[in-house]
Scaffold this motif. Structure first.
Motif, PDB file in Angstrom:
ATOM      1  N   TRP A 134       0.827  -1.194   0.000  1.00  0.00           N
ATOM      2  CA  TRP A 134       0.000   0.000   0.000  1.00  0.00           C
ATOM      3  C   TRP A 134       0.867   1.252   0.000  1.00  0.00           C
ATOM      4  CZ3 TRP A 134      -5.306  -0.144  -0.214  1.00  0.00           C
ATOM      5  CH2 TRP A 134      -5.906  -1.400   0.022  1.00  0.00           C
ATOM      6  N   SER A 135       0.283   2.359  -0.439  1.00  0.00           N
ATOM      7  CA  SER A 135       1.004   3.633  -0.414  1.00  0.00           C
ATOM      8  C   SER A 135       0.051   4.759  -0.033  1.00  0.00           C
ATOM      9  CB  SER A 135       1.633   3.926  -1.777  1.00  0.00           C
ATOM     10  OG  SER A 135       0.644   4.267  -2.729  1.00  0.00           O
ATOM     11  N   SER A 136       0.625   5.821   0.497  1.00  0.00           N
ATOM     12  CA  SER A 136      -0.116   7.042   0.787  1.00  0.00           C
ATOM     13  C   SER A 136       0.785   8.204   0.417  1.00  0.00           C
ATOM     14  CB  SER A 136      -0.495   7.108   2.266  1.00  0.00           C
ATOM     15  OG  SER A 136      -1.197   8.308   2.566  1.00  0.00           O
ATOM     16  N   ARG A 137       0.193   9.336   0.067  1.00  0.00           N
ATOM     17  CA  ARG A 137       1.015  10.480  -0.302  1.00  0.00           C
ATOM     18  C   ARG A 137       0.490  11.751   0.350  1.00  0.00           C
ATOM     19  NH1 ARG A 137      -0.454  12.881  -6.339  1.00  0.00           N
ATOM     20  NH2 ARG A 137      -2.634  13.374  -5.865  1.00  0.00           N
ATOM     21  N   SER A 138       1.408  12.701   0.515  1.00  0.00           N
ATOM     22  CA  SER A 138       1.070  14.052   0.931  1.00  0.00           C
ATOM     23  C   SER A 138       1.566  14.994  -0.151  1.00  0.00           C
ATOM     24  CB  SER A 138       1.747  14.395   2.263  1.00  0.00           C
ATOM     25  OG  SER A 138       1.597  15.777   2.560  1.00  0.00           O
ATOM     26  N   VAL A 139       0.731  15.950  -0.531  1.00  0.00           N
ATOM     27  CA  VAL A 139       1.141  16.927  -1.546  1.00  0.00           C
ATOM     28  C   VAL A 139       1.455  18.281  -0.914  1.00  0.00           C
ATOM     29  CG1 VAL A 139      -0.137  15.778  -3.397  1.00  0.00           C
ATOM     30  CG2 VAL A 139      -1.258  17.576  -2.049  1.00  0.00           C
ATOM     31  N   ASN A 140       1.456  18.335   0.431  1.00  0.00           N
ATOM     32  CA  ASN A 140       1.734  19.594   1.127  1.00  0.00           C
ATOM     33  C   ASN A 140       2.764  19.394   2.241  1.00  0.00           C
ATOM     34  OD1 ASN A 140       0.120  18.218   2.960  1.00  0.00           O
ATOM     35  ND2 ASN A 140      -1.678  19.495   2.591  1.00  0.00           N
ATOM     36  N   ASN A 141       3.761  18.556   1.924  1.00  0.00           N
ATOM     37  CA  ASN A 141       4.908  18.343   2.813  1.00  0.00           C
ATOM     38  C   ASN A 141       4.515  17.801   4.182  1.00  0.00           C
ATOM     39  OD1 ASN A 141       7.707  18.398   2.507  1.00  0.00           O
ATOM     40  ND2 ASN A 141       7.935  20.235   3.742  1.00  0.00           N
ATOM     41  N   GLY A 142       3.518  16.902   4.187  1.00  0.00           N
ATOM     42  CA  GLY A 142       3.151  16.200   5.404  1.00  0.00           C
ATOM     43  C   GLY A 142       2.047  16.822   6.221  1.00  0.00           C
ATOM     44  N   THR A 149      -3.534   3.918  -1.200  1.00  0.00           N
ATOM     45  CA  THR A 149      -3.703   3.378  -2.538  1.00  0.00           C
ATOM     46  C   THR A 149      -3.073   1.992  -2.612  1.00  0.00           C
ATOM     47  OG1 THR A 149      -3.646   5.579  -3.544  1.00  0.00           O
ATOM     48  CG2 THR A 149      -3.144   3.715  -4.980  1.00  0.00           C
ATOM     49  N   LEU A 150      -3.792   1.046  -3.173  1.00  0.00           N
ATOM     50  CA  LEU A 150      -3.268  -0.305  -3.340  1.00  0.00           C
ATOM     51  C   LEU A 150      -2.277  -0.327  -4.502  1.00  0.00           C
ATOM     52  CD1 LEU A 150      -3.371  -3.353  -2.611  1.00  0.00           C
ATOM     53  CD2 LEU A 150      -5.238  -3.550  -4.270  1.00  0.00           C
ATOM     54  N   VAL A 151      -1.041  -0.739  -4.236  1.00  0.00           N
ATOM     55  CA  VAL A 151      -0.033  -0.856  -5.292  1.00  0.00           C
ATOM     56  C   VAL A 151      -0.184  -2.185  -6.005  1.00  0.00           C
ATOM     57  CG1 VAL A 151       2.440  -0.877  -5.810  1.00  0.00           C
ATOM     58  CG2 VAL A 151       1.543   0.647  -4.027  1.00  0.00           C
ATOM     59  N   HIS A 152      -0.173  -3.286  -5.252  1.00  0.00           N
ATOM     60  CA  HIS A 152      -0.439  -4.600  -5.846  1.00  0.00           C
ATOM     61  C   HIS A 152      -0.551  -5.659  -4.751  1.00  0.00           C
ATOM     62  CE1 HIS A 152       3.638  -6.652  -5.600  1.00  0.00           C
ATOM     63  NE2 HIS A 152       3.916  -5.432  -5.233  1.00  0.00           N
ATOM     64  N   ASP A 207       2.868   9.322 -11.918  1.00  0.00           N
ATOM     65  CA  ASP A 207       1.871  10.368 -11.682  1.00  0.00           C
ATOM     66  C   ASP A 207       1.742  10.672 -10.189  1.00  0.00           C
ATOM     67  OD1 ASP A 207       0.595   8.087 -10.826  1.00  0.00           O
ATOM     68  OD2 ASP A 207      -1.046   8.185 -12.276  1.00  0.00           O
ATOM     69  N   ALA A 208       2.904  10.743  -9.532  1.00  0.00           N
ATOM     70  CA  ALA A 208       2.958  11.141  -8.113  1.00  0.00           C
ATOM     71  C   ALA A 208       2.188  10.206  -7.200  1.00  0.00           C
ATOM     72  CB  ALA A 208       2.469  12.571  -7.941  1.00  0.00           C
ATOM     73  N   GLY A 209       2.277   8.896  -7.455  1.00  0.00           N
ATOM     74  CA  GLY A 209       1.703   7.913  -6.551  1.00  0.00           C
ATOM     75  C   GLY A 209       0.231   7.648  -6.706  1.00  0.00           C
ATOM     76  N   GLN A 210      -0.403   8.192  -7.756  1.00  0.00           N
ATOM     77  CA  GLN A 210      -1.830   7.942  -7.958  1.00  0.00           C
ATOM     78  C   GLN A 210      -2.086   6.568  -8.571  1.00  0.00           C
ATOM     79  OE1 GLN A 210      -4.210  11.707  -9.076  1.00  0.00           O
ATOM     80  NE2 GLN A 210      -2.199  12.100  -9.989  1.00  0.00           N
ATOM     81  N   THR A 211      -1.251   6.169  -9.522  1.00  0.00           N
ATOM     82  CA  THR A 211      -1.336   4.836 -10.126  1.00  0.00           C
ATOM     83  C   THR A 211       0.071   4.255 -10.199  1.00  0.00           C
ATOM     84  OG1 THR A 211      -1.128   5.716 -12.386  1.00  0.00           O
ATOM     85  CG2 THR A 211      -3.365   5.447 -11.498  1.00  0.00           C
ATOM     86  N   TRP A 212       0.126   2.920 -10.300  1.00  0.00           N
ATOM     87  CA  TRP A 212       1.415   2.227 -10.275  1.00  0.00           C
ATOM     88  C   TRP A 212       1.538   1.275 -11.453  1.00  0.00           C
ATOM     89  CZ3 TRP A 212       5.139   3.293  -6.597  1.00  0.00           C
ATOM     90  CH2 TRP A 212       4.727   4.133  -5.549  1.00  0.00           C
TER      91      TRP A 212
END
Length: 217
Positions: A134-142, A149-152, A207-212
């Motif tokens: 799994w992954s998660s992202r921040s677009v505002n520095n945390g 998001t499920l990677v695989h 695309d910045a962690g949206q899809t893998w």
């Protein structure tokens, strides 16, 4: 970490820490002279909760701002564990309120983009009864987090000599030349010990962690 405007590099070391109340939390040690001398421990107070244990910490530093990030697994005395992230703008002296980026996982890895305000966390978890990344992202520095998001989905790595300390935890990084987020981890290709114990798997996001991308060994 080397300040963009110049000056001495700052080195950090994160580890598990028992505080004065015997809570298993985290701490950071810091060196401002290339590792010759160290200050600390500085308790990661946002990881300090009575009845819970912080473990499997991973650290990254934003090369643009010097912000220090720590991701870890928060284990309760009973119930579901969670994936936590905190940051410090004071070289470890104080910490932000911890953010929860996922649950029922462990073994997180964190990476900071060197060219924008994106931060990424990946971890080992489950999708139903299957092992998953799994992954998660921040677009505002945390400041806030999106996902998870499920990677695989994949087969857990198998121990080569019977039961031992083994895992399929990921490691994540950001390509400084194009911003691609890349992740690697170990897994069994088919889940059968007699034919395949483990391989190293690779996936990336453009695309910045949206899809893998499709995962390949």
């Amino acid at each position: 970490y080397t300040p963009a405007g110049g000056g001495p590099s700052v080195w950090y070391y994160a580890s598990i820490f028992k505080n004065a109340a015997s809570v298993q939390t985290l701490c950071v040690h810091r060196s401002v002279d290339g590792g010759v001398t160290w200050a600390g421990p500085f308790e990661v107070t946002s990881a300090s909760t009575v009845g819970r244990s912080a473990d499997k910490e991973w650290m990254a530093v934003d090369p643009e701002t010097g912000r220090v990030f720590i991701a870890w697994t928060d284990f309760p005395s009973s119930g579901t564990n969670s994936m936590k992230v905190t940051f410090s703008d004071t070289q470890g002296a104080s910490w932000s309120v911890a953010a929860t980026v996922g649950t029922n996982g462990q073994g997180s890895s964190i990476a900071v983009s060197p060219s924008n305000t994106n931060v990424y966390v990946t971890w080992y978890g489950f999708s139903g009864s299957s092992t998953a990344l799994w992954s998660s992202r921040s677009v505002n520095n945390g400041t806030s987090w999106q996902g998870p998001t499920l990677v695989h989905v994949y087969n857990q790595v198998l121990p080569p000599y019977g039961f031992d300390r083994f895992n399929s935890y990921p490691s994540v990084a950001v390509n400084p030349s194009n911003g691609d987020v890349v992740v690697v981890h170990s897994a069994s290709q088919n889940g059968t010990a007699s034919s395949d114990l483990q391989d190293v798997y690779f996936s990336k996001s453009s695309d910045a962690g949206q899809t893998w991308s499709n995962v390949s060994p």
